[in-house]
Design a protein around this motif. Structure first.
Motif, PDB file in Angstrom:
ATOM      1  N   ASP A 183       0.853  -1.192   0.000  1.00  0.00           N
ATOM      2  CA  ASP A 183       0.000   0.000   0.000  1.00  0.00           C
ATOM      3  C   ASP A 183       0.890   1.244   0.000  1.00  0.00           C
ATOM      4  OD1 ASP A 183       0.842   0.584   2.647  1.00  0.00           O
ATOM      5  OD2 ASP A 183      -0.808  -0.577   3.498  1.00  0.00           O
ATOM      6  N   TYR A 184       0.271   2.434  -0.009  1.00  0.00           N
ATOM      7  CA  TYR A 184       1.030   3.676  -0.132  1.00  0.00           C
ATOM      8  C   TYR A 184       2.070   3.839   0.977  1.00  0.00           C
ATOM      9  CZ  TYR A 184      -0.675   6.523  -4.020  1.00  0.00           C
ATOM     10  OH  TYR A 184      -0.903   7.041  -5.266  1.00  0.00           O
ATOM     11  N   GLU A 185       1.675   3.591   2.213  1.00  0.00           N
ATOM     12  CA  GLU A 185       2.591   3.787   3.327  1.00  0.00           C
ATOM     13  C   GLU A 185       3.734   2.783   3.295  1.00  0.00           C
ATOM     14  OE1 GLU A 185       2.781   6.298   5.472  1.00  0.00           O
ATOM     15  OE2 GLU A 185       1.165   7.159   4.265  1.00  0.00           O
ATOM     16  N   GLU A 186       3.423   1.551   2.928  1.00  0.00           N
ATOM     17  CA  GLU A 186       4.466   0.529   2.839  1.00  0.00           C
ATOM     18  C   GLU A 186       5.454   0.861   1.727  1.00  0.00           C
ATOM     19  OE1 GLU A 186       1.974  -3.430   4.332  1.00  0.00           O
ATOM     20  OE2 GLU A 186       1.856  -2.765   2.240  1.00  0.00           O
ATOM     21  N   GLU A 187       4.915   1.296   0.598  1.00  0.00           N
ATOM     22  CA  GLU A 187       5.776   1.645  -0.526  1.00  0.00           C
ATOM     23  C   GLU A 187       6.648   2.849  -0.182  1.00  0.00           C
ATOM     24  OE1 GLU A 187       5.393   2.292  -5.365  1.00  0.00           O
ATOM     25  OE2 GLU A 187       3.595   2.318  -4.115  1.00  0.00           O
ATOM     26  N   ASP A 210       6.431  10.379 -11.476  1.00  0.00           N
ATOM     27  CA  ASP A 210       5.155  11.021 -11.130  1.00  0.00           C
ATOM     28  C   ASP A 210       4.519  10.360  -9.911  1.00  0.00           C
ATOM     29  OD1 ASP A 210       5.400  12.816 -13.233  1.00  0.00           O
ATOM     30  OD2 ASP A 210       4.314  11.533 -14.641  1.00  0.00           O
ATOM     31  N   HIS A 211       4.639   9.043  -9.838  1.00  0.00           N
ATOM     32  CA  HIS A 211       4.092   8.305  -8.693  1.00  0.00           C
ATOM     33  C   HIS A 211       4.815   8.698  -7.405  1.00  0.00           C
ATOM     34  CE1 HIS A 211       2.259   5.132  -6.393  1.00  0.00           C
ATOM     35  NE2 HIS A 211       3.409   4.512  -6.195  1.00  0.00           N
ATOM     36  N   MET A 212       6.138   8.852  -7.476  1.00  0.00           N
ATOM     37  CA  MET A 212       6.899   9.257  -6.295  1.00  0.00           C
ATOM     38  C   MET A 212       6.545  10.679  -5.869  1.00  0.00           C
ATOM     39  SD  MET A 212      10.714   7.637  -6.892  1.00  0.00           S
ATOM     40  CE  MET A 212      11.301   8.223  -5.288  1.00  0.00           C
ATOM     41  N   MET A 213       6.286  11.536  -6.829  1.00  0.00           N
ATOM     42  CA  MET A 213       5.871  12.904  -6.496  1.00  0.00           C
ATOM     43  C   MET A 213       4.558  12.887  -5.717  1.00  0.00           C
ATOM     44  SD  MET A 213       8.027  15.261  -7.404  1.00  0.00           S
ATOM     45  CE  MET A 213       7.018  16.756  -7.490  1.00  0.00           C
ATOM     46  N   GLN A 214       3.654  11.975  -6.069  1.00  0.00           N
ATOM     47  CA  GLN A 214       2.387  11.846  -5.335  1.00  0.00           C
ATOM     48  C   GLN A 214       2.627  11.257  -3.942  1.00  0.00           C
ATOM     49  OE1 GLN A 214      -0.093   9.437  -7.836  1.00  0.00           O
ATOM     50  NE2 GLN A 214      -0.650  11.117  -9.195  1.00  0.00           N
ATOM     51  N   LEU A 215       3.467  10.222  -3.883  1.00  0.00           N
ATOM     52  CA  LEU A 215       3.742   9.568  -2.601  1.00  0.00           C
ATOM     53  C   LEU A 215       4.319  10.537  -1.573  1.00  0.00           C
ATOM     54  CD1 LEU A 215       5.374   6.081  -3.398  1.00  0.00           C
ATOM     55  CD2 LEU A 215       3.213   6.487  -2.227  1.00  0.00           C
ATOM     56  N   PHE A 216       5.224  11.404  -2.026  1.00  0.00           N
ATOM     57  CA  PHE A 216       5.934  12.280  -1.098  1.00  0.00           C
ATOM     58  C   PHE A 216       5.444  13.729  -1.152  1.00  0.00           C
ATOM     59  CE2 PHE A 216       8.788   8.686  -1.711  1.00  0.00           C
ATOM     60  CZ  PHE A 216       9.186   8.416  -0.400  1.00  0.00           C
ATOM     61  N   ALA A 217       4.225  13.904  -1.618  1.00  0.00           N
ATOM     62  CA  ALA A 217       3.660  15.263  -1.726  1.00  0.00           C
ATOM     63  C   ALA A 217       3.620  15.977  -0.376  1.00  0.00           C
ATOM     64  CB  ALA A 217       2.253  15.193  -2.325  1.00  0.00           C
ATOM     65  N   GLU A 218       3.432  15.229   0.704  1.00  0.00           N
ATOM     66  CA  GLU A 218       3.352  15.819   2.041  1.00  0.00           C
ATOM     67  C   GLU A 218       4.697  15.810   2.757  1.00  0.00           C
ATOM     68  OE1 GLU A 218       0.511  17.215   2.935  1.00  0.00           O
ATOM     69  OE2 GLU A 218      -0.319  16.557   1.010  1.00  0.00           O
ATOM     70  N   ASP A 219       5.730  15.446   2.043  1.00  0.00           N
ATOM     71  CA  ASP A 219       7.078  15.388   2.635  1.00  0.00           C
ATOM     72  C   ASP A 219       7.972  16.387   1.902  1.00  0.00           C
ATOM     73  OD1 ASP A 219       9.683  14.779   3.416  1.00  0.00           O
ATOM     74  OD2 ASP A 219       9.276  12.633   3.611  1.00  0.00           O
ATOM     75  N   PRO A 220       8.028  17.638   2.399  1.00  0.00           N
ATOM     76  CA  PRO A 220       8.769  18.695   1.697  1.00  0.00           C
ATOM     77  C   PRO A 220      10.234  18.349   1.431  1.00  0.00           C
ATOM     78  CG  PRO A 220       7.451  19.607   3.478  1.00  0.00           C
ATOM     79  CD  PRO A 220       7.410  18.116   3.642  1.00  0.00           C
ATOM     80  N   GLU A 221      10.870  17.686   2.374  1.00  0.00           N
ATOM     81  CA  GLU A 221      12.299  17.389   2.237  1.00  0.00           C
ATOM     82  C   GLU A 221      12.586  16.576   0.975  1.00  0.00           C
ATOM     83  OE1 GLU A 221      15.952  15.224   4.696  1.00  0.00           O
ATOM     84  OE2 GLU A 221      13.998  15.492   5.645  1.00  0.00           O
ATOM     85  N   ILE A 225      13.269  18.263  -3.583  1.00  0.00           N
ATOM     86  CA  ILE A 225      14.413  17.788  -4.373  1.00  0.00           C
ATOM     87  C   ILE A 225      13.928  17.047  -5.620  1.00  0.00           C
ATOM     88  CG2 ILE A 225      16.436  16.272  -4.388  1.00  0.00           C
ATOM     89  CD1 ILE A 225      16.770  16.862  -1.422  1.00  0.00           C
ATOM     90  N   LEU A 226      12.897  16.232  -5.453  1.00  0.00           N
ATOM     91  CA  LEU A 226      12.352  15.508  -6.607  1.00  0.00           C
ATOM     92  C   LEU A 226      11.857  16.480  -7.674  1.00  0.00           C
ATOM     93  CD1 LEU A 226      10.300  12.560  -5.025  1.00  0.00           C
ATOM     94  CD2 LEU A 226      12.375  12.361  -6.415  1.00  0.00           C
ATOM     95  N   SER A 227      11.244  17.574  -7.245  1.00  0.00           N
ATOM     96  CA  SER A 227      10.681  18.532  -8.205  1.00  0.00           C
ATOM     97  C   SER A 227      11.759  19.186  -9.057  1.00  0.00           C
ATOM     98  CB  SER A 227       9.871  19.611  -7.467  1.00  0.00           C
ATOM     99  OG  SER A 227      10.719  20.420  -6.666  1.00  0.00           O
ATOM    100  N   THR A 228      12.974  19.276  -8.530  1.00  0.00           N
ATOM    101  CA  THR A 228      14.078  19.880  -9.303  1.00  0.00           C
ATOM    102  C   THR A 228      14.648  18.907 -10.325  1.00  0.00           C
ATOM    103  OG1 THR A 228      15.828  19.165  -7.762  1.00  0.00           O
ATOM    104  CG2 THR A 228      14.714  21.254  -7.287  1.00  0.00           C
TER     105      THR A 228
END
Length: 306
Positions: A183-187, A210-221, A225-228
Motif C-alpha cells: 500500500d502507499y505507506e508501505e511503498e 510522477d508516482h513518487m511525487m504523489q507519494l511524497f507530496a506531504e514530505d517537503p524534504e 528535491i524531486l521537483s528539481t
C-alpha cells in the motif's frame, strides 16, 4: 551402508533429476543427500558427490540443512555462487520467504563488512555486482517482489527490501505496487529506506517519477528535491526508451537497415543525449566503438564518412 530409494549409496553421486523423482513419490525420508552434504563438509566424499547432493536434495530438506549451523549455511551459499543460473533459480525459488530473508540478511551483512575494502572498485555499484552475491540476480522478478513484500509488511525491515530495487527491471519498479501489493505507506517506507539513494530511483526507472511525487507530496524534504529533477528524469526516460527501441530493431535487421533507422531516430536529439543512447548500445554490444564515432560524426556534420 544406507542407500536411497533409487539405490544410491553415500559414496555415489546423486542421479540427475533425482529431486523431481522425490517430488513425485514424496519419499523425502529415504533421501541421503543431507548425509552426503555433511560428509562433504568432513572431507569424506568428493566435490562431485557433494555438489550432486546440493543439486538433487528436496527443497525442504535443503532448508533444514541450511538452518542447522553456520558451516552448513556457508556451504549452501558457496554452491549457489558456483551453480548454473537455471539450477540456482530453481533452488532459490523453492525456498520459503522465511529462509530467503535469512539468507539475504547474512549476505547483506557480509557485503557491508566488505564494502570499505571495495570502495576503489569502480565497477561495483551495489552488492549484486559482487560475484559472491550475483546469484540473487538469477531469481525471477516475481519471486523478488514477493520477498520485498515479506520484508516490508511482515518483518518491517524495508532496509533489506530496498536493496533489490537496483536489480528489478525498470518496468517492474515503475509499477511496484502492482507487483508487490504494497500500500502507499508501505511503498513509501521502502523508498525512504534507500536514504540519499532515493533520488537515483527515478533515474533508474523514470516512469516512477510522477508516482513518487504523489507519494511524497506531504514530505517537503523529499518532494522539493524531486521537483528539481523533472527535466533530468524526462531526459533519462528518452535515453532509456530510445536505446530500448534501437536495441530491439538492431536485433531483427541487417546492418544497412538499422544504421538508417538509428540515424532517423537520433536526428534532432541533442548530441549529448544521443551519445548517451549510443553508449547504452555500446554496452550491450549492439554497435562497435567505430560505429558509434561514425554515427556521432554524421549527427554533428550531416556527412557520412565511410
Amino acid at each position: 551402508m544406507p542407500k536411497c530409494f533409487l539405490g544410491t549409496s553415500l559414496y555415489e553421486a546423486c542421479p540427475p533429476s533425482c529431486r523431481h523423482s522425490f517430488a513425485k513419490q514424496d519419499a523425502d525420508e529415504d533421501c541421503i543427500a543431507k548425509n552426503k552434504l555433511e560428509a562433504f563438509l568432513q572431507d569424506k566424499v568428493t566435490f562431485k558427490i557433494g555438489f550432486s547432493a546440493f543439486s538433487q536434495i528436496p527443497a525442504k530438506n535443503l532448508e533444514k540443512f541450511l538452518w542447522t549451523n553456520k558451516d552448513n549455511l556457508e556451504l549452501i551459499t558457496y554452491f549457489l555462487y558456483i551453480g548454473e543460473p537455471t539450477l540456482v533459480r530453481e533452488i532459490i525459488e523453492s525456498f520459503s520467504n522465511h529462509t530467503l530473508s535469512y539468507l539475504f540478511k547474512v549476505d547483506f551483512e557480509n557485503y557491508m563488512n566488505l564494502r570499505e575494502s571495495l570502495k576503489r572498485e569502480k565497477t561495483i555499484k551495489h552488492m549484486f555486482d559482487i560475484r559472491s552475491f550475483k546469484y540473487w540476480t538469477f531469481v525471477s522478478y516475481l519471486r523478488i517482489c514477493d520477498l520485498i513484500q515479506y520484508f516490508v509488511r511482515y518483518l518491517k525491515e524495508p532496509e533489506y527490501a530496498c536493496q533489490f530495487l537496483t536489480i528489478l527491471p525498470s518496468e517492474v519498479v515503475s509499477n511496484l505496487n502492482k507487483y508487490t501489493g504494497l500500500d502507499y505507506e508501505e511503498e513509501k517506507s521502502l523508498y525512504t529506506a534507500l536514504g540519499d539513494s532515493i533520488y537515483e530511483l527515478p533515474l533508474q526507472s523514470p516512469k516512477i517519477y510522477d508516482h513518487m511525487m504523489q507519494l511524497f507530496a506531504e514530505d517537503p524534504e523529499v518532494s522539493i528535491i524531486l521537483s528539481t529533477m523533472e527535466e533530468l528524469v524526462r531526459r533519462q526516460n528518452l535515453i532509456l526508451e530510445t536505446s530500448s527501441k534501437l536495441t530491439s530493431y538492431i536485433s531483427d535487421h541487417r546492418i544497412d537497415k538499422y544504421f538508417q533507422y538509428i540515424f532517423s531516430e537520433l536526428s534532432g536529439i541533442e548530441i549529448g543525449t544521443a551519445e548517451e543512447i549510443l553508449n547504452q548500445l555500446l554496452e550491450k554490444k549492439m554497435i562497435t566503438p567505430a560505429q558509434k564515432r561514425m554515427i556521432i560524426d554524421f549527427l554533428e556534420t550531416g556527412k557520412l564518412e565511410l
